[in-house]
Each structure stands twice: as structure tokens, then as C-alpha cells.
Design an enzyme around this catalytic site. Structure first.
Site, PDB file in Angstrom:
ATOM      1  N   GLU A 176       4.582 -13.791   1.617  1.00 24.26           N
ATOM      2  CA  GLU A 176       4.798 -13.356   0.233  1.00 24.26           C
ATOM      3  C   GLU A 176       6.179 -13.724  -0.308  1.00 24.26           C
ATOM      4  O   GLU A 176       6.996 -12.842  -0.620  1.00 24.26           O
ATOM      5  CB  GLU A 176       4.574 -11.845   0.111  1.00 24.26           C
ATOM      6  CG  GLU A 176       3.186 -11.398   0.511  1.00 24.26           C
ATOM      7  CD  GLU A 176       2.894  -9.944   0.139  1.00 24.26           C
ATOM      8  OE1 GLU A 176       3.811  -9.242  -0.332  1.00 24.26           O
ATOM      9  OE2 GLU A 176       1.735  -9.516   0.315  1.00 24.26           O
ATOM     10  N   GLU A 380      -3.817 -10.150   4.627  1.00 28.27           N
ATOM     11  CA  GLU A 380      -3.564  -8.721   4.405  1.00 28.27           C
ATOM     12  C   GLU A 380      -4.533  -8.192   3.369  1.00 28.27           C
ATOM     13  O   GLU A 380      -4.726  -8.792   2.309  1.00 28.27           O
ATOM     14  CB  GLU A 380      -2.147  -8.454   3.869  1.00 28.27           C
ATOM     15  CG  GLU A 380      -1.043  -8.547   4.881  1.00 28.27           C
ATOM     16  CD  GLU A 380       0.320  -8.232   4.279  1.00 28.27           C
ATOM     17  OE1 GLU A 380       0.410  -7.424   3.322  1.00 28.27           O
ATOM     18  OE2 GLU A 380       1.307  -8.796   4.771  1.00 28.27           O
TER      19      GLU A 380
END
Ligand code: FCB
Length: 489
Positions: A176, A380
């Protein structure tokens, strides 16, 4: 919740192919603890969490889940659950204290034991090189807005791959980078807590460069033939206002295409450069950078939790300033401060994030369309809820029905994406253990295994039993799941 006749509720029995990999994920600073052991030096998260007011309750990762000392029993727990893959991250300041110079044998030995322990138990190791714990010394030298950090990262990647590159199945460069750049240097909600729009965009580019350089190091040094990937948190933007299409375009440019553009197409799109012209001239992009960043990948990691709803606004939107995170005064949207983030329709998780499994399906289908031929992996997905422990005759139980419901709806959404032809290779639930949830400290529980932070006792939640059942049966289970044996710890 979806209506009873919506596709989400007709999920029991949906089947996943034997080669669809199902597992779970964690990250170093969130679980390891042992912050001052084995030669580890401070990261920006050690510094940030010690700064008054930055984390809930002043919580830090000093002890976290004490995973560093409980490696063997945590590995046994993963085996008991039947995990097929485990995604973990490697702490840069453990492997290369201070962020420069030689590798630290003690740090590497810990990850070597972890990888061996996974392989011994038949669990696929998926290693992320950077899940936000930048060595503090590199931040002191300028952090990600400083170009040199990308080259330091490549060096650290080389040390790590030299030690583990014969055994790791999948290497992920960054987790991320949107958060690292925009929350770290734009809004200031994440470490190092800076609020400088131009620096956030320089960080975007240097994270992209770090990715490209590290991919080259992985391919140069890995002995096995690993899969190479990056994990991005895509923004799924919606909105039916007349200005929503423009707001969606801006969010897509800043949040998604700022990374997929250079990494997967070798370019920064013109609208991104135009939208941010008042903030930076992008002079930090040097000749040769885009070619260095644009490396072939074997799989694209997708993190997904919820959607955003947007429109344009004629002032600087307060919601654009904090994006659901704590408002630290800056904007995570340099150049797009006029995008307004509207309240979402529920239901919500404990993070206040809306539950929208159809957004996952939409995202996977969209990515498959944009990047045909690039396999996808959900690296995720999961949810925080305020779980409670109940003591029944069979021992402690955590009846986390809301998390089970969240997961089954998202697995069903992934199944719909597969049925629509998406090349989706697997699904890793966030998270294996309750852990340090960044600015929220230990106040938010994402685990499929509960952690009692006073005793470090682990208790498999009903969601953990449910996932275990799914892995073993390959089908989305009935709600009433048989228990899995939780090893006493
Ligand atoms: C993601 C992070 C992960 C965790 C989840 C809830 O943004 O990658 O570490 O905090 O959110």
C-alpha cells in the site's frame, strides 16, 4: 446487510478450485514486538507512536503480539488452521539496522526460521519487503521524498533476497504505497506524520522507483524462481452526483493510476500531472526512471476493505482532509482537495468502513479488464469488530458472527469475479492475529485469532474456525462450523 435474496446471501456451498490459495496475512510492526532486540533499530513507527497524540492511548508496537518470541507456537497455530499461505512482512530495521550498511545476521535468522517453519508445515511463504517500517535514520535523511531512499531500499532488498531467495514463494515489494505517501507525508495520519503535499507526491514517485529497483534485485538474486508482486490498496470510488464522474476520475488518478501507471504501463497519466500541477512540477521524475519502474510482475496484490463515495465541492472538503483516518491537518489528496468524500451507506465495521462486497467484485473485474494477463491475488481483506470472549464448557470461544458474515460475503464476491473470468489466484484474510492497528493502536481487532494483550493467549475465533473449514472443504461453509483444535499456548 444485503437483502435476503441478494446474491450475497446465496453463498453456502460455493466451491473454490484446489489451486486457489487461501491463507492469512500480518505485518512486522503490527505483531512482532521485540522492538529493541536482535539488533533492530527504530523505525518511523517507533518514533511516531511515541509522539503524544499520534496513536490511540499512546499505544506502540514495543510488545504487540510478542510474535518474535512466540514464532514456533504461532506457526503451529497456522498449521492447525490449515493455512495454505501466510503473508508476512520483513522489518527493514531488523535486517539492515539504520537502513544502510551490512545485513544483520540475527534479524535475517529470525525470518529464515519463519520461512523454514512455514515450509515444514506446507505453508507457502509470501514475503512483503516493506510494510511501512522505514528505518528512522532514512527518514532523518529526508524519507521517501528523498530519492536516495529508493536506492537504499534496493540494497536492503538485495540483502534479504540473498538470504531467503532460495525459499520464499512470492516476493512483494511494497504494501500500500498510497498509505506510505499520502498518509505519511500528506495528511500526517501515519508515520512520519508530515503534512506536505509536494513531498507526498515525491514520495509516490520514489516508492514507485523503489519498487522497480527491488524487482530487479529480486530477479537478479533469487535462486528459486519466485513470483514477484506489489500490493496496492485500490480506491473503488462511487457517486451519483453530476460532479461524481470528475471526482472519481481524480481519485482514480491519485490513488490508483499514480502507481499502476508507472508500474504496469511505464507512464504517469497526463491528467494526474495536470491535477497536481499547482502542487508539484514532477521534476523529481528523471530520465530512465519510468523504464526502471516498469518491470514485469507475476501477480498483482489487491487489498480491499470498502468503497468511497465522492463528488466535487466548492471548498476544501473536511472529509478529503482525513479520509476516515484521524484529521492531522493535511490532505492525503494533494491537487484534489476539492473532492468531497460523502457519508457512506451502512452497514459498517468497527473502523466505520462500509461493508460493500460488490465493490470487491467490481474492482477485480475492472483490474482484470485493465491488465489482462496479470494474475490477481487478494492480499488483504477482513474486518474489525469489537469481539467478546465467552467461556463455554468446551473452553473459551469468540463468537464473531459479524466477521464471519463479512468474510463469507467477500469470498462470495471473489467467487463471482472468478465466474466472470477474472484470473484470481488466492485470498489472504487480514489478519491472522489481533494486532497494532496503526493510529488506532490496539483498539481495533481484525484477527481471526484473538490475542489477549495481558497474557498473550491466542483464542481461535469462530471466523478462524470458519476459514479453516473453508480451506479444508473448498466450499463456503454452513454458518454452524465444526471447531478446529486450538493448541494450548
Ligand atoms: C491496511 C494495512 C494493514 C492493516 C489493514 C486494516 O491498510 O495494510 O496493515 O492495517 O489496513
Amino acid at each position: 446487510m444485503s437483502a435476503p435474496d441478494s446474491p450475497d446471501s446465496r453463498d453456502t456451498g460455493l466451491e473454490f478450485a484446489p489451486d486457489f490459495v487461501i491463507g492469512s496475512a500480518t505485518a512486522s510492526y503490527q505483531i512482532e514486538g521485540a522492538a529493541h532486540e536482535g539488533g533492530r533499530t527504530p523505525s518511523i513507527w517507533d518514533t511516531f507512536s511515541r509522539t503524544p497524540g499520534k496513536t490511540w492511548n499512546g499505544d506502540t508496537g514495543d510488545v504487540a503480539d510478542d510474535h518474535y518470541h512466540r514464532l514456533e507456537s504461532d506457526l503451529d497455530l497456522m498449521a492447525d488452521l490449515g493455512l495454505e499461505a501466510y503473508r508476512f512482512s520483513i522489518a527493514w530495521p531488523r535486517v539492515q539496522p539504520g537502513g544502510s550498511g551490512p545485513a544483520n545476521a540475527t534479524g535475517l535468522a529470525f525470518y529464515s526460521r519463519l520461512v523454514d517453519g512455514l515450509l515444514d508445515r506446507g505453508i507457502r511463504p509470501i514475503a512483503t519487503l516493506y510494510h511501512w517500517d522505514l528505518p528512522q535514520e532514512l527518514e532523518d535523511a529526508g524519507g521517501w521524498p528523498n530519492r536516495d531512499t529508493a536506492f537504499r531500499f534496493a540494497e536492503y532488498a538485495a540483502h534479504t533476497v540473498e538470504a531467503l531467495g532460495d525459499r520464499v514463494h512470492t516476493w512483494t515489494t511494497l504494501n500500500e504505497p498510497w498509505c506510505s505517501a499520502y498518509l505519511g507525508y500528506g495528511s500526517g495520519a501515519h508515520a512520519p506524520g508530515r503534512t506536505e503535499g509536494a513531498a507526498a507526491l515525491a514520495a509516490v514517485h520514489h516508492l514507485n522507483l523503489a519498487h522497480g529497483l527491488a524487482v530487479q534485485e529480486i530477479r537478479r538474486l533469487a535462486v528459486a524462481d519466485p513470483d514477484v508482486s506489489v500490493t496496492l490498496n485500490f480506491h473503488v470510488a462511487r457517486g451519483d452526483h453530476e460532479t461524481s464522474p470528475e471526482a472519481r476520475r481524480r481519485v482514480d488518478a491519485l490513488a490508483n493510476r499514480a502507481f499502476t501507471g508507472p508500474m504496469l504501463r511505464g507512464t504517469y497519466d497526463g491528467d494526474l500531472i495536470g491535477d497536481t500541477a499547482g502542487v508539484t512540477d514532477w521534476a523529481f521524475v528523471r530520465d530512465g526512471d519510468l523504464a526502471a519502474i516498469h518491470q514485469p510482475l507475476d501477480v498483482l496484490g489487491v487489498n480491499y476493505y470498502s468503497t468511497v463515495t465522492v463528488r466535487m465541492w466548492d471548498g476544501v472538503s473536511p472529509r478529503a482532509r482525513n479520509d476516515g483516518h484521524k484529521d492531522m491537518g493535511g490532505s492525503p489528496w494533494p491537487g484534489s482537495e476539492h473532492v468531497e468524500f460523502l457519508p457512506q451507506a451502512g452497514p459498517f465495521t468497527d473502523m466505520g468502513w462500509n461493508i460493500a462486497p460488490d465493490g470487491l467484485e467490481e474492482l477485480l473485474v475492472s483490474l482484470h479488464g485493465q491488465f489482462p494477463g496479470l494474475p490477481l491475488m487478494i492480499t488483504e481483506n477482513g474486518a474489525a469488530f469489537p469481539d467478546e470472549v465467552v467461556h463455554a464448557s468446551g473452553g473459551a470461544r469468540v463468537p464473531d458472527a459479524e466477521r464471519v458474515d463479512y468474510l463469507r460475503r467477500h469470498f462470495a464476491a471473489a467467487h463471482r469475479a472468478l465466474a466472470r473470468g477474472v484470473d484470481l489466484r488466492g485470498y489472504l484474510v487480514w489478519s491472522l492475529l489481533d494486532n497494532f492497528e496503526w493510529g488506532y493502536g490496539y483498539s481495533k481487532r481484525f484477527g481471526i485469532v484473538r490475542v489477549d494483550y495481558d497474557t498473550q493467549v491466542r483464542t481461535v475465533k469462530d471466523s478462524g474456525r470458519w476459514l479453516s473449514q473453508l480451506i479444508r472443504s473448498r466450499r463456503i461453509p454452513e454458518l454452524d462450523v465444526p471447531s478446529v483444535r486450538a493448541r494450548p499456548l
